[in-house]
Design a protein around this motif. Structure first.
Motif, PDB file in Angstrom:
ATOM      1  N   ALA A   1      18.555  -9.855  57.495  1.00  8.87           N
ATOM      2  CA  ALA A   1      19.274 -10.813  56.941  1.00  8.87           C
ATOM      3  C   ALA A   1      19.341 -10.330  55.595  1.00  8.87           C
ATOM      4  O   ALA A   1      18.717  -9.701  54.966  1.00  8.87           O
ATOM      5  N   LEU A   2      20.433 -11.010  54.927  1.00 14.43           N
ATOM      6  CA  LEU A   2      20.752 -11.082  53.434  1.00 14.43           C
ATOM      7  C   LEU A   2      20.642 -12.579  52.998  1.00 14.43           C
ATOM      8  O   LEU A   2      21.330 -13.385  53.473  1.00 14.43           O
ATOM      9  N   ILE A   3      20.004 -12.830  51.946  1.00 16.34           N
ATOM     10  CA  ILE A   3      19.904 -13.893  51.412  1.00 16.34           C
ATOM     11  C   ILE A   3      20.320 -13.875  49.805  1.00 16.34           C
ATOM     12  O   ILE A   3      19.663 -13.161  49.036  1.00 16.34           O
ATOM     13  N   PHE A   4      21.353 -14.443  49.660  1.00 16.93           N
ATOM     14  CA  PHE A   4      21.889 -14.625  48.377  1.00 16.93           C
ATOM     15  C   PHE A   4      21.553 -15.686  47.453  1.00 16.93           C
ATOM     16  O   PHE A   4      21.731 -16.641  47.785  1.00 16.93           O
ATOM     17  N   ASP A   5      21.609 -15.328  46.009  1.00 17.68           N
ATOM     18  CA  ASP A   5      21.579 -16.228  44.916  1.00 17.68           C
ATOM     19  C   ASP A   5      23.003 -16.558  44.826  1.00 17.68           C
ATOM     20  O   ASP A   5      23.975 -15.960  45.404  1.00 17.68           O
ATOM     21  N   PHE A   6      23.247 -17.629  44.296  1.00 12.07           N
ATOM     22  CA  PHE A   6      24.735 -18.212  43.932  1.00 12.07           C
ATOM     23  C   PHE A   6      25.170 -17.878  42.624  1.00 12.07           C
ATOM     24  O   PHE A   6      25.933 -16.838  42.385  1.00 12.07           O
ATOM     25  N   ASP A   7      24.732 -18.783  41.607  1.00 11.12           N
ATOM     26  CA  ASP A   7      25.380 -18.580  40.179  1.00 11.12           C
ATOM     27  C   ASP A   7      24.994 -17.308  39.753  1.00 11.12           C
ATOM     28  O   ASP A   7      23.801 -16.898  39.551  1.00 11.12           O
ATOM     29  N   GLY A   8      26.043 -16.502  39.101  1.00 14.76           N
ATOM     30  CA  GLY A   8      25.764 -15.346  38.608  1.00 14.76           C
ATOM     31  C   GLY A   8      25.714 -14.377  39.360  1.00 14.76           C
ATOM     32  O   GLY A   8      25.838 -13.022  38.965  1.00 14.76           O
TER      33      GLY A   8
ATOM     34  N   ALA B   1      14.550 -20.528  53.031  1.00 15.10           N
ATOM     35  CA  ALA B   1      15.661 -19.641  53.718  1.00 15.10           C
ATOM     36  C   ALA B   1      15.160 -18.641  54.863  1.00 15.10           C
ATOM     37  O   ALA B   1      15.741 -18.633  56.057  1.00 15.10           O
ATOM     38  N   LEU B   2      13.963 -18.001  54.607  1.00 11.65           N
ATOM     39  CA  LEU B   2      13.200 -17.413  55.673  1.00 11.65           C
ATOM     40  C   LEU B   2      12.921 -18.124  57.020  1.00 11.65           C
ATOM     41  O   LEU B   2      13.478 -17.651  57.942  1.00 11.65           O
ATOM     42  N   GLU B   3      12.491 -19.120  56.730  1.00 12.17           N
ATOM     43  CA  GLU B   3      12.242 -20.108  57.854  1.00 12.17           C
ATOM     44  C   GLU B   3      13.290 -20.650  58.617  1.00 12.17           C
ATOM     45  O   GLU B   3      13.348 -20.447  59.746  1.00 12.17           O
ATOM     46  N   GLN B   4      14.405 -21.087  57.938  1.00 17.08           N
ATOM     47  CA  GLN B   4      15.669 -21.455  58.507  1.00 17.08           C
ATOM     48  C   GLN B   4      16.458 -20.310  59.219  1.00 17.08           C
ATOM     49  O   GLN B   4      16.911 -20.662  60.345  1.00 17.08           O
ATOM     50  N   LEU B   5      16.188 -19.093  58.792  1.00 18.37           N
ATOM     51  CA  LEU B   5      16.877 -18.121  59.518  1.00 18.37           C
ATOM     52  C   LEU B   5      16.256 -17.466  60.518  1.00 18.37           C
ATOM     53  O   LEU B   5      16.567 -16.602  61.588  1.00 18.37           O
ATOM     54  N   GLY B   6      14.822 -17.794  60.566  1.00 20.52           N
ATOM     55  CA  GLY B   6      13.775 -17.537  61.780  1.00 20.52           C
ATOM     56  C   GLY B   6      13.553 -15.764  61.529  1.00 20.52           C
ATOM     57  O   GLY B   6      13.428 -15.220  62.559  1.00 20.52           O
ATOM     58  N   ILE B   7      13.099 -15.504  60.422  1.00 20.72           N
ATOM     59  CA  ILE B   7      12.925 -14.188  60.015  1.00 20.72           C
ATOM     60  C   ILE B   7      11.661 -13.947  59.380  1.00 20.72           C
ATOM     61  O   ILE B   7      11.205 -14.971  58.386  1.00 20.72           O
ATOM     62  N   GLU B   8      11.052 -12.814  59.140  1.00 22.86           N
ATOM     63  CA  GLU B   8       9.948 -12.688  58.306  1.00 22.86           C
ATOM     64  C   GLU B   8      10.474 -11.923  56.872  1.00 22.86           C
ATOM     65  O   GLU B   8      11.599 -11.473  56.746  1.00 22.86           O
ATOM     66  N   ALA B   9       9.827 -12.023  55.808  1.00 23.64           N
ATOM     67  CA  ALA B   9      10.123 -11.636  54.632  1.00 23.64           C
ATOM     68  C   ALA B   9      10.449 -10.208  54.559  1.00 23.64           C
ATOM     69  O   ALA B   9      11.376  -9.700  53.824  1.00 23.64           O
ATOM     70  N   ASP B  10       9.941  -9.283  55.255  1.00 26.73           N
ATOM     71  CA  ASP B  10       9.982  -7.948  55.379  1.00 26.73           C
ATOM     72  C   ASP B  10      11.297  -7.486  56.065  1.00 26.73           C
ATOM     73  O   ASP B  10      11.739  -6.386  56.326  1.00 26.73           O
ATOM     74  N   GLU B  11      12.114  -8.506  56.739  1.00 23.95           N
ATOM     75  CA  GLU B  11      13.329  -8.472  57.413  1.00 23.95           C
ATOM     76  C   GLU B  11      14.655  -8.870  56.648  1.00 23.95           C
ATOM     77  O   GLU B  11      15.672  -8.938  57.201  1.00 23.95           O
ATOM     78  N   ALA B  12      14.317  -9.171  55.560  1.00 25.12           N
ATOM     79  CA  ALA B  12      15.365  -9.875  54.488  1.00 25.12           C
ATOM     80  C   ALA B  12      15.391  -9.117  53.295  1.00 25.12           C
ATOM     81  O   ALA B  12      14.571  -8.389  52.586  1.00 25.12           O
ATOM     82  N   MET B  13      16.574  -8.951  52.847  1.00 21.41           N
ATOM     83  CA  MET B  13      16.998  -8.358  51.524  1.00 21.41           C
ATOM     84  C   MET B  13      17.351  -9.438  50.807  1.00 21.41           C
ATOM     85  O   MET B  13      18.307 -10.276  51.006  1.00 21.41           O
ATOM     86  N   ALA B  14      17.004  -9.782  49.228  1.00 17.02           N
ATOM     87  CA  ALA B  14      17.496 -10.793  48.573  1.00 17.02           C
ATOM     88  C   ALA B  14      18.571 -10.021  47.548  1.00 17.02           C
ATOM     89  O   ALA B  14      18.357  -8.741  47.067  1.00 17.02           O
TER      90      ALA B  14
END
Length: 216
Positions: A4-11, A151-164
């Motif tokens: 998963a990718l987790i994006f910030d919004f503003d900026g 966000a990790l909880e809602q996506l159902g993934i662990e921290a090492d499975e996501a990129m911010a």
């Protein structure tokens, strides 16, 4: 393996921050006050508790002004500035390629959901996201990691499975604290700021494919 990718919004997705700083800087100048980026940066990527640019002229410079009218004026000027602003270069391609690759996509923003929704609809990108975490859904915004943990909880993934995907020091601090590999794509304002957390910097996202990014 990144799922998963987790994006910030503003900026990050759209550069609202350069407009905010320039509008506030111009407004402060009318009162003979220079608003340094170092001072303003305290509220980038977070809320206004550390630094409130709407009240700072009153609380720290003892200037008599109608704060409500000042806030309305600032917001109107910002809205005018943002009329021509669009997605940052490379963002749409990254969203499209991430979806095609089967990745989940989340949003973790210190802004309100109402603010985010205005731009999601205007930019036509709402359908790319699988979850929306905002100031309305947590107790603590960035640099606290709560938004990313949610966000990790809602996506159902662990921290090492996501990129911010972030742009500011406060945002990067939150993502790293949550255990995510963090890519920073600084904008015109945040590229001038010091980052004290471990991250990978991408200065021209449009030159990267999703596969390039995952390989960083």
């Amino acid at each position: 393996m990144i799922k998963a990718l987790i994006f910030d919004f503003d900026g990050t997705i759209i550069d609202t921050e350069t407009a905010w700083y320039n509008v506030f800087k111009d407004a402060y100048a009318q009162y003979g006050v220079e608003l340094s980026l170092a001072t303003y940066a305290k509220c980038l990527g977070t809320n206004l508790q550390t630094f409130n640019p709407y009240t700072y002229l009153v609380t720290h410079h003892h200037i008599q002004l109608d704060v409500e009218a000042f806030q309305t004026s600032i917001q109107q000027r910002h809205a005018q500035w943002m009329e021509t602003e669009t997605l940052r270069p490379g963002i749409l391609t990254l969203l499209q390629q991430a979806k095609e690759a089967g990745l989940k996509i989340g949003l973790a923003s210190s802004s309100s959901r109402q603010w985010i929704d205005v731009y999601m609809d205007r930019l036509g990108i709402r359908h790319y996201f699988d979850c929306f975490c905002s100031a309305d859904t947590v107790t603590n915004v960035k640099p606290d990691p709560e938004l990313y943990l949610q966000a990790l909880e809602q996506l159902g993934i662990e921290a090492d499975e996501a990129m911010a995907i972030e742009d500011s020091p406060n945002g990067a601090q939150a993502a790293v604290a949550a255990g995510l590999y963090t890519v920073v794509i600084p904008n015109e304002i945040t590229k001038q700021l010091p980052f004290n957390t471990k991250h990978h910097t991408v200065t021209a996202l449009e030159q990267y494919t999703i596969h390039d990014l995952l390989a960083t």
